[in-house]
Design an enzyme around this catalytic site. Structure first.
Site, short mmCIF file in Angstrom:
data_model
loop_
_atom_site.label_atom_id
_atom_site.label_comp_id
_atom_site.label_asym_id
_atom_site.label_seq_id
_atom_site.Cartn_x
_atom_site.Cartn_y
_atom_site.Cartn_z
N GLU A 408 0.85 -1.00 0.04
CA GLU A 408 0.12 -0.15 0.12
C GLU A 408 0.95 1.18 -0.02
O GLU A 408 0.74 2.10 0.71
CB GLU A 408 -1.02 -0.09 1.29
CG GLU A 408 -2.14 -1.07 0.89
CD GLU A 408 -3.23 -1.23 2.08
OE1 GLU A 408 -3.40 -0.09 2.29
OE2 GLU A 408 -3.87 -2.02 2.01
C1 LIG Z 1 2.36 -9.73 0.51
C2 LIG Z 1 1.88 -8.71 -0.69
C3 LIG Z 1 0.68 -8.20 -0.94
C4 LIG Z 1 0.25 -7.27 -1.76
N1 LIG Z 1 -1.02 -6.71 -2.04
C5 LIG Z 1 -1.11 -5.82 -3.17
C6 LIG Z 1 -2.66 -5.80 -3.90
O1 LIG Z 1 -3.54 -6.35 -3.06
N2 LIG Z 1 -2.84 -5.01 -4.69
C7 LIG Z 1 -1.56 -4.44 -5.45
O2 LIG Z 1 -2.03 -3.64 -6.37
N3 LIG Z 1 -0.46 -4.64 -4.87
C8 LIG Z 1 -0.21 -5.37 -3.83
N4 LIG Z 1 1.13 -5.52 -3.41
C9 LIG Z 1 2.19 -4.92 -4.08
C10 LIG Z 1 2.88 -3.78 -3.22
O3 LIG Z 1 2.09 -2.79 -3.10
C11 LIG Z 1 4.02 -3.49 -3.79
O4 LIG Z 1 5.16 -4.39 -3.61
C12 LIG Z 1 4.69 -2.04 -3.46
O5 LIG Z 1 4.10 -1.12 -3.75
C13 LIG Z 1 6.26 -2.08 -3.81
O6 LIG Z 1 6.47 -2.20 -4.94
P1 LIG Z 1 7.80 -3.17 -5.44
O7 LIG Z 1 7.57 -4.44 -4.62
O8 LIG Z 1 7.76 -3.37 -7.03
O9 LIG Z 1 8.88 -2.43 -5.01
P2 LIG Z 1 9.67 -1.63 -5.82
O10 LIG Z 1 9.16 -0.51 -6.24
O11 LIG Z 1 10.67 -2.32 -6.74
O12 LIG Z 1 10.84 -0.87 -4.66
C14 LIG Z 1 11.90 -1.59 -3.92
C15 LIG Z 1 12.54 -0.72 -2.99
O13 LIG Z 1 12.95 0.31 -3.57
C16 LIG Z 1 12.58 1.90 -3.28
N5 LIG Z 1 11.92 2.52 -4.11
C17 LIG Z 1 11.54 2.67 -5.46
N6 LIG Z 1 11.28 3.84 -5.88
C18 LIG Z 1 11.90 4.64 -5.40
C19 LIG Z 1 12.16 6.19 -5.43
N7 LIG Z 1 11.68 6.73 -6.37
N8 LIG Z 1 12.74 6.52 -4.53
C20 LIG Z 1 13.39 6.07 -3.36
N9 LIG Z 1 12.99 4.85 -3.12
C21 LIG Z 1 12.25 3.93 -3.94
C22 LIG Z 1 11.17 0.94 -2.51
O14 LIG Z 1 10.59 1.89 -1.33
C23 LIG Z 1 11.54 -0.10 -2.03
O15 LIG Z 1 12.34 -0.19 -0.56
C24 LIG Z 1 1.32 -6.57 -2.43
C25 LIG Z 1 2.81 -6.93 -2.21
C26 LIG Z 1 2.99 -7.89 -1.19
C27 LIG Z 1 4.43 -8.27 -1.05
#
Ligand SMILES: Cc1cc2nc3c(=O)[nH]c(=O)nc-3n(C[C@H](O)[C@H](O)[C@H](O)COP(=O)(O)OP(=O)(O)OC[C@H]3O[C@@H](n4cnc5c(N)ncnc54)[C@H](O)[C@@H]3O)c2cc1C
Length: 598
Positions: A408
């Site tokens: 989220e």
């Molecule tokens: C168990 C689980 C349930 C989930 N449920 C849902 C759901 O119901 N619906 C849905 O749509 N999604 C869901 N998600 C997805 C979740 O919202 C995403 O995992 C989250 O938004 C982060 O995206 P990412 O994992 O691709 O991380 P990334 O975007 O790849 O980020 C990796 C790291 O880099 C950092 N980062 C990225 N960009 C920047 C920036 N510009 N500046 C500084 N730091 C940055 C992030 O903070 C993080 O620490 C779920 C995920 C999990 C693991």
């Protein structure tokens, strides 16, 4: 809520300056102008008696239902999945209809009451809260907020009964934090319907949902995003296997695929092309669910930790007698009180129809989820080796809590959002900086998603409104603590202006300073919520006044030290050295030195 402004309020009804709630102003954003919007923080909101009366038996029923299931929850964690029979019991308890209006078959709870229910379920099991929360907070929230009368009539009764369970489908493999980069497409057909194609990942409730709120690109791959309501029963909709996760293992998480799914025109949710705004509005509105859950988890951890500390004897004494153990217990209590205070303040903003609470909601999510993680970590530490054993609940608590700063909106992205949103408003109020901040988001940070709630609010500085006498609601015993917020809010306003003057629109590239700005905003806003709640509780219950004032004072002293350090470090820091070290590690692919090879 009526739109009260200082100018059109009749003189006879005008409360003292700064005492009239301004629902179109954000208390958190106003801090960036160096002002405290007292009226929006004091007095602390009180849940309506009618709602208390509804809630109390409901919480008792939840206790009765969940208390005996602890062994089941542990088994379902190990086996990774809630059995269908249990989900059926959740349906029968009405837990999928919590926030759906009564005339649509739901319980019609306010945001505050809903967050309290999730707080109760989280005392027992985080996966249970997620099954309910992913449905209500985000899965079907779009229909509540943006649904047409026909969509509401068609879906809400089934969503309320749990005949349909909902999920929110935004994330894709290439679109996580940068949600706007999503590639799922929806192509309009000659008959007005759409053909939806793409794959979403990590969707909570993905494997059990009957209805998905899906975000897709509607023109071409560079086109605008539109939200759709999609039924799982339609041809071409499928989901992958249950993900094998670190924590919240019983909660369903799967991919959800759309292979040329025909979506009728009437299933567009909200305005076409406004899907990104809709996604962010849903997430903003749903944040108190996660916050409430975090608070419930902390309460349960504190109960476990206090019992453990009193029962476990070392050096001939209960470990509860040792200062370092007592410090951890007290800190969980302070963190829990602060998280509770901010989460329910935000819930009150939402319930009262405030326009702009997106920064406050982000603050509550960041603070509550990190507090919950600290609590899980420290409760495990108090339990020592037992804490590490699967026989005890602590290791699961640590695993379960870990997701909350990730989903989220990661807490990094939310910190950037807090800082950028506040700075943008502050910059607009400084006429010489207005041009510089006008397109402050015309850069990669746009993907933070977070701009949707922004509506160009006026700041006190811009309107000339006096935001109030010094803490009109501050009890005498808390004056010193209140003075901390006055002093640091003024200093923060100056610091925000300085940061804007120093970097202009390039501020977006200065994440170290943005983080410090966000940290100060978090401490100020959470601290004000703590003061407000302490003042209200102290007045209501004189016998516990000393204790609650003590909590507020400890939080304030800790916040003061953090704020002072963050302000100082805006000037003097080792950001450049850290960036160089990161470059070294990135170039070397890891750590360069070794005790043998030098
Ligand atoms: C168990 C689980 C349930 C989930 N449920 C849902 C759901 O119901 N619906 C849905 O749509 N999604 C869901 N998600 C997805 C979740 O919202 C995403 O995992 C989250 O938004 C982060 O995206 P990412 O994992 O691709 O991380 P990334 O975007 O790849 O980020 C990796 C790291 O880099 C950092 N980062 C990225 N960009 C920047 C920036 N510009 N500046 C500084 N730091 C940055 C992030 O903070 C993080 O620490 C779920 C995920 C999990 C693991």
């Amino acid at each position: 809520m009526t739109d009260v402004t200082v100018n059109d309020t009749p003189a006879a009804a005008t409360p003292p300056d700064g005492m009239t709630p301004l629902p179109d102003q954000s208390a958190a954003k106003t801090l960036f102008a160096g002002k405290i919007l007292h009226a929006n923080v004091f007095p602390y909101p009180r849940m309506a008696d009618a709602e208390r009366e509804t809630l109390e038996p409901m919480l008792d029923a939840l206790d009765a239902f969940l208390a005996d299931r602890r062994e089941d929850f542990r088994r379902w964690d190990a086996e990774a999945g809630q059995p269908p029979g249990f989900v059926q019991e959740l349906r029968e308890l009405g837990l999928f209809g919590l926030i759906i209006p009564e005339d649509q078959g739901g319980l019609g709870l306010s945001n505050a009451a809903y967050a309290r229910v999730l707080s109760q379920t989280s005392r027992y099991d985080t996966s249970v809260s997620l099954t309910i929360g992913a449905h209500s907070s985000i899965g079907m929230k779009g229909i509540l907020l943006f649904g047409t009368p026909a969509q509401r009539a068609r879906y809400l009764p089934k969503l309320a009964s749990g005949e349909m369970i909902a999920a929110f489908c935004l994330t894709e493999s290439g679109a996580g934090s940068d949600a706007a980069a999503l590639r799922t497409t929806a192509k309009r057909q000659p008959d007005g319907s759409w053909v939806l194609s793409g794959e979403k990942i990590w969707i909570t409730n993905g494997g059990i949902a009957d209805l998905y709120t899906v975000f897709a690109r509607t023109e071409d791959t560079e086109g605008k995003i539109t939200a759709f309501v999609v039924e799982s029963a339609w041809d071409g909709v499928s989901h992958g296997p249950h993900e094998d996760k670190m924590g919240i293992r019983a909660s369903s998480t799967t991919t959800v695929s759309f292979a040329d799914v025909r979506v009728p025109a009437e299933n567009v949710l909200g305005e076409e092309g406004k899907g990104f705004k809709i996604a962010m509005a849903i997430l903003n509105n749903g944040r108190t669910g996660l916050g409430g859950g975090a608070v419930g988890g902390m309460k349960s951890l504190l109960a476990l930790a206090t019992q453990q500390a009193q029962e476990r004897k070392q050096f001939g004494r209960p470990i509860a007698e040792f200062g370092l153990v007592r410090e951890k217990i007290a800190q969980i209590m302070v963190d829990c009180f602060a998280a509770e205070s901010v989460v329910w303040m935000v819930a009150h903003y939402i319930d009262s129809g405030y326009d702009d609470y997106s920064v406050e909601a982000a603050i509550s999510k960041v603070f509550a989820t990190e507090a919950a993680n600290r609590a899980a970590w420290e409760a495990l530490q108090i339990a020592g080796g037992n804490g590490y054993m699967k026989e005890f609940p602590y290791e699961q608590a640590v695993r379960d809590a870990r997701i909350s700063p990730i989903f989220e909106g990661t807490n990094e992205i939310l910190r950037l959002f807090i800082a950028m949103s506040g700075l943008k408003d502050a910059g607009k109020a400084l006429s010489d900086l207005k041009a510089a901040v006008d397109d402050i988001f015309a850069n990669p940070i746009k993907g933070f998603g977070v701009l949707s709630g922004y509506a160009g609010r006026r700041l006190a500085r811009a309107t000339g409104v006096n935001l109030g006498p010094a803490f009109p609601h501050c009890p005498e015993a808390l004056r010193a603590a209140c003075a901390v917020y006055e002093k640091y809010t003024a200093a923060f306003g100056g610091a925000a202006e300085q940061v804007l003057r120093k970097y202009g629109r390039d501020v977006v590239e200065h994440q170290h300073d943005l983080k410090r700005i966000a940290e100060i905003a978090i401490d100020l806003f959470v601290g004000l919520c703590v003061m407000s709640r302490a003042a209200a509780l102290g007045e209501a219950d004189p016998e516990r006044r000393e204790e609650v004032y003590g909590l507020a004072t400890v939080f304030t002293q800790q916040a003061k030290r953090r704020m002072a350090a963050n302000l100082r470090r805006l000037e003097r820091n080792e950001d450049e050295q850290l960036d160089r070290l990161a470059s070294t590690a990135l170039a070397d692919g890891g750590y360069r030195w070794d005790i043998v090879s030098g």
